[in-house]
Scaffold this motif. Structure first.
Motif, short mmCIF file in Angstrom:
data_model
loop_
_atom_site.label_atom_id
_atom_site.label_comp_id
_atom_site.label_asym_id
_atom_site.label_seq_id
_atom_site.Cartn_x
_atom_site.Cartn_y
_atom_site.Cartn_z
N PHE A 1 -22.13 59.32 71.71
CA PHE A 1 -22.89 58.87 70.55
C PHE A 1 -23.64 57.57 70.87
CE2 PHE A 1 -19.85 61.50 68.06
CZ PHE A 1 -20.76 62.21 67.31
N ASP B 1 -16.92 56.45 70.84
CA ASP B 1 -16.88 57.34 72.00
C ASP B 1 -15.53 57.25 72.71
OD1 ASP B 1 -19.44 58.24 71.55
OD2 ASP B 1 -20.38 56.82 72.93
N GLY C 1 -17.27 61.58 73.25
CA GLY C 1 -18.34 61.64 72.27
C GLY C 1 -18.34 62.96 71.54
N ALA C 2 -19.53 63.54 71.37
CA ALA C 2 -19.67 64.78 70.62
C ALA C 2 -19.65 65.98 71.54
CB ALA C 2 -20.99 64.76 69.83
N VAL D 1 -25.34 66.72 64.04
CA VAL D 1 -24.51 65.78 63.28
C VAL D 1 -25.36 65.10 62.21
CG1 VAL D 1 -22.99 63.78 63.39
CG2 VAL D 1 -23.09 65.37 65.31
N LEU E 1 -25.97 62.22 59.68
CA LEU E 1 -25.62 60.82 59.43
C LEU E 1 -26.05 60.52 58.00
CD1 LEU E 1 -27.01 59.22 62.73
CD2 LEU E 1 -24.74 60.21 62.32
N SER F 1 -27.51 54.82 68.76
CA SER F 1 -27.34 56.02 69.58
C SER F 1 -28.53 56.23 70.50
CB SER F 1 -27.14 57.25 68.68
OG SER F 1 -25.92 57.19 67.99
N ASN G 1 -28.04 55.39 74.67
CA ASN G 1 -28.20 56.52 75.57
C ASN G 1 -29.40 56.32 76.49
OD1 ASN G 1 -26.26 58.89 75.27
ND2 ASN G 1 -26.70 58.47 73.12
N VAL H 1 -30.56 64.28 73.83
CA VAL H 1 -30.26 63.70 72.52
C VAL H 1 -31.55 63.65 71.73
CG1 VAL H 1 -29.64 61.59 71.29
CG2 VAL H 1 -28.26 62.34 73.22
N CYS I 1 -33.01 62.40 67.93
CA CYS I 1 -32.77 61.67 66.69
C CYS I 1 -33.86 62.03 65.69
CB CYS I 1 -32.78 60.16 66.95
SG CYS I 1 -31.56 59.61 68.17
N LEU J 1 -27.38 67.03 71.79
CA LEU J 1 -26.86 66.40 70.57
C LEU J 1 -28.03 66.11 69.65
CD1 LEU J 1 -24.67 65.03 68.82
CD2 LEU J 1 -24.98 62.96 70.21
N LEU K 1 -29.00 64.37 66.12
CA LEU K 1 -28.55 63.46 65.07
C LEU K 1 -29.59 63.47 63.95
CD1 LEU K 1 -27.41 60.45 67.30
CD2 LEU K 1 -25.96 62.20 66.25
#
Length: 278
Positions: A6, A12, A18-19, A25, A27, A42, A46, A160, A162, A199, A201
């Motif tokens: 994350f 983490d 982490g995930a 996920v 938020l 995040s 990363n 990742v 976002c 991942l 978010l």
């Protein structure tokens, strides 16, 4: 498979990495309670793991468990561009972290697609004065959900991503984009993410949703982290708890963890204390 961190060091560590790969996920939380700061942290941490190992070690530390930094970090916003977002990140993280991390984040500004059918002047979201001659050159953009989906299809695999934020889509729901369209895209995102093995978010302001809308979004996500304000005496504290998260919630239950007290410092969002069932 390796976990996707994350980027929040203590979380983490508790989750031993982490995930799980392929997670979407949510938020979700009250305004200012930490969800946005979590998203910024995040993305930045990363990215920092790829762009500046020394700063990453200083502000995050060693990767726990089987965690592996993904090759790319993508940040999608429906209403803001890179300059505005990095400035906002600077209110959450140290300037040196933001400067180094920004080099490793691919920003995608979807505001042209988001605002194109609105009464807002084009120069407000394109940053330039529009003349009649310009209109023919610009043409019409794809609708925002199509552009959103196309970008994820091209870039989400193994990375990742976002998303800032579903609240914007909810507020824009109209004849051209109904709530059912948004819900369907989120359900499709959950299915696609399983194959992408990265991942995703997704930021959302809980205050802007009805209970039914929030429940639909929770059902369309693999996990939900909820951020709230708690009052004690003359002070307010940010807290976070895992509302639902397959593959993660069971680890917390084994440790009897029920809630996290959180804080924001130069390293961004972090956990300051863990509340357990006594």
């Amino acid at each position: 498979m390796s976990s996707v961190p994350f980027g929040v060091a203590r979380l983490d560590s508790i989750l031993e990495g982490g995930a799980p790969p392929g997670s979407v996920v949510l938020l979700a939380g009250e305004s200012g309670a930490g969800a946005r700061e979590f998203l910024y942290t995040s993305a930045a941490m990363n990215a920092l793991g790829r762009t500046d190992e020394e700063l990453f070690d200083l502000y995050y530390g060693d990767l726990p468990g089987d965690a592996t930094i993904p090759p790319e970090i993508h940040y999608l916003s429906f209403t803001a561009g890179e300059e505005a977002l990095t400035r906002e990140m600077g209110y959450t993280l140290a300037e040196e972290v933001v400067d180094a991390a920004a080099e490793g984040i691919e920003f995608r500004d979807l505001s042209p697609e988001f605002f194109q059918l609105s009464p807002i002047p084009r120069e407000w979201y394109e940053g330039e004065t529009t003349t009649i001659a310009d209109l023919g050159d610009h043409g019409r953009y794809d609708d925002v959900l199509t552009a959103f989906g196309d970008y994820l299809t091209e870039h989400a695999a193994g990375n990742v991503v976002c998303i800032d934020s579903v609240t914007d889509l909810v507020s824009a729901a109209s004849d051209d984009m109904e709530w059912s369209d948004i819900a369907m895209v989120m359900k499709g995102l959950k299915k696609a993410a399983t194959g992408w093995q990265g991942l995703i978010l997704v930021l959302v302001n809980e205050d802007a949703l009805t209970d039914r809308e929030f429940g639909t979004l929770m059902d369309a996500a693999g996990g939900t982290l909820q951020f709230t304000w708690e009052s004690g005496g003359s002070k307010r504290a940010r807290t976070m708890f895992v509302r639902e998260f397959r593959g993660v919630l069971s680890r917390l239950e084994e440790e009897n963890i029920v809630r996290f007290e959180t804080e924001v410092h130069d390293g961004g969002f972090d956990i300051s204390d863990v509340r357990k069932i006594r």
